[in-house]
Write a protein that holds these residues in place. Structure first.
Motif, PDB file in Angstrom:
ATOM      1  N   THR A  42       0.877  -1.172   0.000  1.00  0.00           N
ATOM      2  CA  THR A  42       0.000   0.000   0.000  1.00  0.00           C
ATOM      3  C   THR A  42       0.913   1.220   0.000  1.00  0.00           C
ATOM      4  OG1 THR A  42      -0.129   0.250   2.402  1.00  0.00           O
ATOM      5  CG2 THR A  42      -1.764  -1.198   1.375  1.00  0.00           C
ATOM      6  N   ILE A  63      -4.210  -9.726   4.353  1.00  0.00           N
ATOM      7  CA  ILE A  63      -4.257  -8.735   3.276  1.00  0.00           C
ATOM      8  C   ILE A  63      -5.711  -8.580   2.854  1.00  0.00           C
ATOM      9  CG2 ILE A  63      -3.522  -8.197   0.926  1.00  0.00           C
ATOM     10  CD1 ILE A  63      -1.045  -9.959   1.446  1.00  0.00           C
ATOM     11  N   VAL A  65      -8.565  -7.180   0.247  1.00  0.00           N
ATOM     12  CA  VAL A  65      -8.723  -6.832  -1.171  1.00  0.00           C
ATOM     13  C   VAL A  65     -10.162  -6.385  -1.404  1.00  0.00           C
ATOM     14  CG1 VAL A  65      -6.909  -8.407  -1.954  1.00  0.00           C
ATOM     15  CG2 VAL A  65      -9.251  -9.228  -1.807  1.00  0.00           C
ATOM     16  N   ALA A  71      -9.585 -11.368  -6.890  1.00  0.00           N
ATOM     17  CA  ALA A  71      -8.217 -11.593  -6.399  1.00  0.00           C
ATOM     18  C   ALA A  71      -7.849 -13.062  -6.488  1.00  0.00           C
ATOM     19  CB  ALA A  71      -8.082 -11.100  -4.971  1.00  0.00           C
TER      20      ALA A  71
END
Length: 78
Positions: A42, A63, A65, A71
């Protein structure tokens, strides 16, 4: 907080660096030395992978998304 560094200790560095390269779809952004690499994930968030067999396998990384199905499909393609 201005920056976040999350570290992952691994026993097999070459294999792990290759795996994370596929996960992020690119080579590491920073090669600190021959047993540590870093990806910017990021604006101010980084994940580093370092060879440390004694601590390997004990880390957790989450993480987020925006579209999980997209993804997963992207990762499968890699």
């Amino acid at each position: 907080m201005d920056e976040l560094f999350a570290g992952v200790a691994v026993a097999d560095f070459p294999r792990a660096a290759e795996w994370y390269g596929r996960l992020f779809g690119r080579d590491a952004d920073v090669v600190a030395h021959d047993r540590e690499v870093m990806w910017r994930v990021t604006g101010t968030g980084w994940l580093y992978v370092v060879e440390d067999a004694a601590r390997a396998g004990r880390g957790l990384v989450a993480i987020a998304v925006p579209d999980l199905d997209e993804a997963v499909a992207d990762l499968r393609a890699r």
